[in-house]
Design a protein around this motif. Structure first.
Motif, PDB file in Angstrom:
ATOM      1  N   GLY A 170       0.851  -1.195   0.000  1.00  0.00           N
ATOM      2  CA  GLY A 170       0.000   0.000   0.000  1.00  0.00           C
ATOM      3  C   GLY A 170       0.872   1.224   0.000  1.00  0.00           C
ATOM      4  N   VAL A 171       0.263   2.346   0.308  1.00  0.00           N
ATOM      5  CA  VAL A 171       1.016   3.596   0.402  1.00  0.00           C
ATOM      6  C   VAL A 171       2.078   3.468   1.494  1.00  0.00           C
ATOM      7  N   VAL A 172       3.241   3.997   1.232  1.00  0.00           N
ATOM      8  CA  VAL A 172       4.287   4.073   2.253  1.00  0.00           C
ATOM      9  C   VAL A 172       4.233   5.465   2.873  1.00  0.00           C
ATOM     10  N   VAL A 173       4.153   5.513   4.195  1.00  0.00           N
ATOM     11  CA  VAL A 173       4.064   6.798   4.900  1.00  0.00           C
ATOM     12  C   VAL A 173       5.366   7.024   5.660  1.00  0.00           C
ATOM     13  N   ILE A 174       6.071   8.077   5.287  1.00  0.00           N
ATOM     14  CA  ILE A 174       7.370   8.367   5.911  1.00  0.00           C
ATOM     15  C   ILE A 174       7.230   9.564   6.849  1.00  0.00           C
ATOM     16  N   ASP A 175       7.752   9.407   8.043  1.00  0.00           N
ATOM     17  CA  ASP A 175       7.879  10.558   8.936  1.00  0.00           C
ATOM     18  C   ASP A 175       9.369  10.846   9.073  1.00  0.00           C
ATOM     19  N   ALA A 176       9.765  12.066   8.685  1.00  0.00           N
ATOM     20  CA  ALA A 176      11.183  12.421   8.682  1.00  0.00           C
ATOM     21  C   ALA A 176      11.460  13.495   9.725  1.00  0.00           C
ATOM     22  N   LYS A 177      12.584  13.322  10.410  1.00  0.00           N
ATOM     23  CA  LYS A 177      13.066  14.306  11.386  1.00  0.00           C
ATOM     24  C   LYS A 177      14.485  14.672  10.992  1.00  0.00           C
ATOM     25  N   ILE A 178      14.738  15.955  10.874  1.00  0.00           N
ATOM     26  CA  ILE A 178      16.034  16.388  10.348  1.00  0.00           C
ATOM     27  C   ILE A 178      16.561  17.576  11.128  1.00  0.00           C
ATOM     28  N   GLY A 179      17.879  17.647  11.202  1.00  0.00           N
ATOM     29  CA  GLY A 179      18.540  18.766  11.863  1.00  0.00           C
ATOM     30  C   GLY A 179      18.583  19.999  10.982  1.00  0.00           C
ATOM     31  N   SER A 180      18.999  21.100  11.580  1.00  0.00           N
ATOM     32  CA  SER A 180      18.937  22.398  10.899  1.00  0.00           C
ATOM     33  C   SER A 180      19.879  22.523   9.717  1.00  0.00           C
ATOM     34  N   SER A 181      20.950  21.738   9.689  1.00  0.00           N
ATOM     35  CA  SER A 181      21.914  21.920   8.603  1.00  0.00           C
ATOM     36  C   SER A 181      21.290  21.610   7.250  1.00  0.00           C
ATOM     37  N   GLY A 182      20.224  20.823   7.258  1.00  0.00           N
ATOM     38  CA  GLY A 182      19.530  20.516   6.011  1.00  0.00           C
ATOM     39  C   GLY A 182      18.911  21.721   5.340  1.00  0.00           C
ATOM     40  N   SER A 183      18.735  22.797   6.095  1.00  0.00           N
ATOM     41  CA  SER A 183      18.110  23.962   5.462  1.00  0.00           C
ATOM     42  C   SER A 183      19.124  25.045   5.096  1.00  0.00           C
ATOM     43  N   GLY A 184      20.383  24.688   5.078  1.00  0.00           N
ATOM     44  CA  GLY A 184      21.382  25.596   4.524  1.00  0.00           C
ATOM     45  C   GLY A 184      21.858  26.684   5.467  1.00  0.00           C
ATOM     46  N   ASN A 185      22.663  27.593   4.896  1.00  0.00           N
ATOM     47  CA  ASN A 185      23.357  28.554   5.753  1.00  0.00           C
ATOM     48  C   ASN A 185      22.852  29.992   5.597  1.00  0.00           C
ATOM     49  N   LYS A 186      21.648  30.137   5.102  1.00  0.00           N
ATOM     50  CA  LYS A 186      21.124  31.492   4.942  1.00  0.00           C
ATOM     51  C   LYS A 186      20.299  31.866   6.169  1.00  0.00           C
ATOM     52  N   PRO A 187      20.704  32.904   6.910  1.00  0.00           N
ATOM     53  CA  PRO A 187      19.950  33.289   8.109  1.00  0.00           C
ATOM     54  C   PRO A 187      18.554  33.800   7.782  1.00  0.00           C
ATOM     55  N   SER A 188      17.625  33.557   8.663  1.00  0.00           N
ATOM     56  CA  SER A 188      16.261  34.071   8.536  1.00  0.00           C
ATOM     57  C   SER A 188      15.625  34.005   9.914  1.00  0.00           C
ATOM     58  N   MET A 189      14.462  34.604  10.044  1.00  0.00           N
ATOM     59  CA  MET A 189      13.765  34.537  11.327  1.00  0.00           C
ATOM     60  C   MET A 189      13.475  33.082  11.688  1.00  0.00           C
ATOM     61  N   ALA A 190      13.167  32.270  10.678  1.00  0.00           N
ATOM     62  CA  ALA A 190      12.828  30.875  10.966  1.00  0.00           C
ATOM     63  C   ALA A 190      14.018  30.086  11.490  1.00  0.00           C
ATOM     64  N   SER A 245       9.376   4.860   8.653  1.00  0.00           N
ATOM     65  CA  SER A 245       8.499   4.627   7.512  1.00  0.00           C
ATOM     66  C   SER A 245       7.507   3.503   7.818  1.00  0.00           C
ATOM     67  N   SER A 246       6.251   3.782   7.525  1.00  0.00           N
ATOM     68  CA  SER A 246       5.199   2.787   7.711  1.00  0.00           C
ATOM     69  C   SER A 246       4.944   2.087   6.387  1.00  0.00           C
ATOM     70  N   VAL A 247       5.249   0.796   6.382  1.00  0.00           N
ATOM     71  CA  VAL A 247       5.028  -0.019   5.182  1.00  0.00           C
ATOM     72  C   VAL A 247       3.879  -0.979   5.510  1.00  0.00           C
ATOM     73  N   PHE A 248       2.772  -0.812   4.843  1.00  0.00           N
ATOM     74  CA  PHE A 248       1.603  -1.642   5.156  1.00  0.00           C
ATOM     75  C   PHE A 248       1.637  -2.924   4.345  1.00  0.00           C
ATOM     76  N   VAL A 249       1.366  -3.996   5.012  1.00  0.00           N
ATOM     77  CA  VAL A 249       1.425  -5.307   4.357  1.00  0.00           C
ATOM     78  C   VAL A 249       0.078  -6.006   4.515  1.00  0.00           C
ATOM     79  N   GLU A 250      -0.240  -6.832   3.529  1.00  0.00           N
ATOM     80  CA  GLU A 250      -1.535  -7.513   3.592  1.00  0.00           C
ATOM     81  C   GLU A 250      -1.511  -8.678   4.557  1.00  0.00           C
ATOM     82  N   ARG A 251      -0.385  -9.362   4.581  1.00  0.00           N
ATOM     83  CA  ARG A 251      -0.248 -10.440   5.542  1.00  0.00           C
ATOM     84  C   ARG A 251       0.931 -10.144   6.457  1.00  0.00           C
ATOM     85  N   GLU A 252       0.781 -10.447   7.705  1.00  0.00           N
ATOM     86  CA  GLU A 252       1.870 -10.165   8.645  1.00  0.00           C
ATOM     87  C   GLU A 252       3.089 -11.002   8.280  1.00  0.00           C
TER      88      GLU A 252
END
Lengths: 350, 350, 350, 350
Positions: A170-190, A245-252
């Motif tokens: 079925g659909v694969v549902v991914i939940d990702a958690k990442i550190g700040s370096s992934g958003s680069g080195n440009k300063p902003s309020m965020a 990642s949640s991988v749904f299977v029809e049979r366990e």
């Protein structure tokens, strides 16, 4: 000894390439470009490198850089590589592109995920997706490499064995958690420390652009069209990714079949580790265990309540999620020992 | 190729020695002891090392370990080395001791700073204080090395040039900030994450035991009796030390004279860096720049308001403050390249 | 019920004033100005306040704001208050100024610490330094209040009893550690999360401008000219200050005399606590214990090695170091219960 | 004025109850028990409360405590309440239980989720699930309240409107991120600061016990049997929860219908906020915005790629996820103003 250039060497990914390539015994970094810092010592932008190099940033254009070396690493924003690579690809230089501009095999994916038509669709077939464990054979004869996105890396590595073994029902549902370096080195309020510290920011509840890559690769591996979705969160750290990642299977499934799937795919891989320790502090992959290294740590759990496999992956987003995969792919392309320059041990504590 | 043993290899300092020595090309780690984890794979206690070694902890006594190798590293608590080293010192093995048990040259310092009489005062003269930049010559002919305390390292490195150049006209006041790894791996309410996170804990406002070492070394260097005091704080990080030291001077010094003092002492040192960048983000040493490396970063400022020199030092407490200095000292003792196994670049971001 | 305006209400100090004054039972916030956010809901800039108010930022000039209310809080940068206060001071409104523009009693201090001549020196005598515990009597009849600097607050509170009791025999050396909120809400590379996280930044090794205030107040209290210096560090947290002050004494004091000094000065103060618990996790003041509250926590230690008293203070820099002291001072000026609106308990864990 | 006792007042949940109830104008805390700290001042275990109370922990048994007051809060581990509540329930005292021992309506859920048979199933029907927004009417006439689990609270609050409006067409997949305070105050290697800092720990990839509560409540609300699963992660912070829930729908919903669902259920609720700001730094709920308050912040996104609604919730796990919901429920039960003692504003920055 091959000569290399890093275009866009003052950013975080460029800096990590620089750090690792400066210590790589088979290459010499001849050019490191930065528009903003041209003329400055590289340790001005990357003070960690003080004591390692007296190199300066050059103001070479990508094409000029390409004319001076054997291999160019393009560490530039999405949409920028595409402006230079077509010309560079005619120059005889090999190209390792860190941007998303050549990651899709199918030009139709660009309007969907990036909102623009790809101007050089013929080139797409000449690029190999720089994920060594899945594309080693193609990398051996590659001249152009497109390095995967960081969250895509962790996701694909952790789900690929299940895709290969036919577990994706079925659909694969991914939940990702990442550190700040992934958003680069440009300063902003965020990204202002006072705002960002202690926050848990769901910056992309749906529609993350890495989904396209993940679907592409999992579909290739499984031989069927795979549907994936993702919610991506920035959390309170600088380096590291965990994907659940949640991988749904029809049979366990039987647990040993899942183990077999992972072992078959990665049993001999030098940069893949299984973290599955029911009695320890680190029972599953954790960014804390990979930061600073080129490892992808993998684990899984079976959810009997809803017939789900939980596939867990963790990487250092700047290494196995970027510069490390790039260098490992280059090592294969160049016929070097694949591990060259990448066997850093992660620290006990970060 | 020399063989080494690490006694107490499951602690944080022992783990860092293990990590670095496993990658050291001139030595082979034959024994890693742990009373608590004997028989287990070392990667059970140090999961970062998974993929690097399939070694197990042994239950050897220190003496048994000593009988099997050329060099023993003692990574045990203060007061524990002293129980084993006298016997081991007769066995022909070389010893690198991480504890405080052999750091003082003068036995009278033990009752003052540690509260016990030293039971083997004759041995004190046979140990060399393992600070390569200050004791290189003695280390070349050493058989026994006593590695400095972590805060002592940062303090001594940053103040020594001023001591040598005659700038110490009064009490030296050190303010130390250190990460949690300095307090070891034993859980307690004080180190419980919920209590320790975001805290700034002045755990030793006065009377810190490293003061004794610092006075010893600065007195040797300056040729006069130096008086030092310190307040030590645990702050919200895991690795790293920053020491900010107030050196009072009778006459305001010229900045170039201070520079000369530092350059004369450290100008050629591979692991000493000067971080003095008035226009950058990192104007002075910062643990963020050294974590993961064997560097000691140094800087200074002149305080014209009260005739004070502010001497700033920063290290990774587990590397230049412990395992790194130990290995660098061993390299000298063994005649290896002094940098062997220690030229890791710090990461751009931690 | 008095009406108040906050000029500069979108910054961190302005936001904290807003948060506390919105809950204050004796005042009504009529105006909150912001040049940048004029017209927006205040909860747009301060999303924590969603659910508390449907107020919007106004674009009133300070003078317009002053014409509409009984009391104006000026939460503007140094050098900006001085442009408006002279005119406002003629309008009958009471003024609580958060900037440094009226903190010195002596106009000669401005060129020394801020680099400019004070254009309205006559006004300096009309301002009361808003530190309730030291200036309560003057605050009762004040019309203009100048709120102390955040690091100055922690420093003066912790050293004042020693100054009063005659313990200051030499230079006072302060080491300050502060969270990121002290440097405001303007993004920059220096405050970019990836750079600022885990760093220990000595941003002012000497010459910090709060030294002037500290010397002023300690000299008043002690009746002699006190000399102070400071090194100030940004550490890995958002709120909170710890100051560790070295007070050198000619003769080692009795501990009970020091206790007496603190108790005499603060024994009845509702917002002063002594944190001295030799057996607990929190043996001395720690920002973790005060964040979110108006407390100043105090402690001390005697250093017998060099005849030094270590005076320790900790506050929430935005409350007792800014908005809290402002409101407490206003409460006194207005004849309200001094604790009104300020008796928040700090949280058990932050 | 009602009298209350807190049984288990030295833990983190007990401490938060104590902190909030000490400031509650309608109740008097008469008893705070602690087996470990009996006889000590409560500020010894909870140093944040210094200056607020001179109360001491008592060694009363739960039954003794119950005999002295109108209302008992049981802040004890799962499996401990059940040993005392049956007897206490006969004593005329009202009970607010923080444990899981009376959360299920159906005794068959206990063996499934907690592994034991419930010894007093008749009592289950006498308890009201302490989620004021969903059970306000029953709480008005309640005598016994069972306060929801912390992750269950955030999950149920965020999904309930979708359940009510009929949007739950498949399994609901929850990804939970929680701070360290959720795992209590008992030190261990897993919670040792050096190990826990910077880690992202998937401590429950499947089978989390709160799933049972969530299914119970969502099934009641939707009128159908709802199937839920969850992966729960400890992240690098102390307080706060974010839940990201994937609700799969057969037909893509209109955004206004989702808004209607949320507004219908919560439009008038004082402690529910919607954080949906496409242009701000805080676009969706974030623990940083609720820490220290009794708010549940809600938001959602529509995922067109796979027909999914992403329901986002955030709370302070110790307040809206524990002590706050307990007190709000008590306020309703006692006929107090529901907001009494709970209208703390979250801080601008934590």
């Amino acid at each position: 000894m091959k000569t290399v250039a890093i275009v866009g060497a003052s950013g975080y990914v460029g800096g990590e390439l620089l750090r690792l390539l400066l210590m790589h015994p088979e290459v010499e970094v001849k050019v490191a470009t930065s528009q903003q810092h041209a003329g400055e010592y590289v340790f001005k932008a990357h003070p960690n490198l003080k004591g390692f190099t007296s190199m300066r940033f050059s103001m070479d254009t990508p094409e000029e850089a390409a004319s001076k070396v054997d291999i160019v690493f393009m560490a530039v924003p999405h949409g920028s590589s595409i402006e230079h690579v077509p010309e560079m690809s005619e120059m005889g230089v090999k190209i390792v592109d860190m941007s998303a501009d050549f990651r899709f095999r199918n030009q139709a994916d660009y309007p969907v995920w990036y909102g623009w038509e790809h101007p050089a669709p013929d080139l797409l077939q000449k690029f190999v997706y720089g994920m060594p464990e899945l594309h080693r054979k193609e990398l051996k004869s590659a001249r152009f490499i497109s390095v995967p996105g960081c969250i895509a890396s962790s996701s694909i590595y952790s789900i690929a064995p299940l895709a290969k073994a036919g577990f994706l029902d079925g659909v694969v549902v991914i939940d990702a958690k990442i550190g700040s370096s992934g958003s680069g080195n440009k300063p902003s309020m965020a990204t202002h420390f006072s705002e960002r510290y202690n926050s848990v920011r769901i910056y992309s509840p749906s529609g993350h652009r890495h989904i396209g890559e993940i679907e592409q690769e999992l579909s290739i591996i499984s031989g069927t069209k795979v549907k994936v979705t993702m919610s991506a969160h920035s959390i309170n750290m600088v380096r590291g990714i965990l994907t659940t990642s949640s991988v749904f299977v029809e049979r366990e499934p039987k647990i040993q079949n899942i183990w077999n799937a992972y072992r078959t795919m990665y049993g001999e891989e030098p940069f893949v580790r299984f973290i599955m320790d029911p009695s320890g502090v680190y029972k599953y992959p954790d960014p804390k265990l990979v930061v600073g290294s080129n490892f992808i740590d993998l684990g899984f759990a079976i959810d009997r309540h809803v017939k789900r496999i939980v596939a867990i992956g963790s990487i250092d987003n700047l290494i196995k999620g970027a510069a490390g995969n790039a260098i490992q792919s280059m090592n294969i392309m160049e016929g070097f020992d694949e591990k060259e320059g990448l066997m850093m041990s992660p620290m006990r504590l970060v």
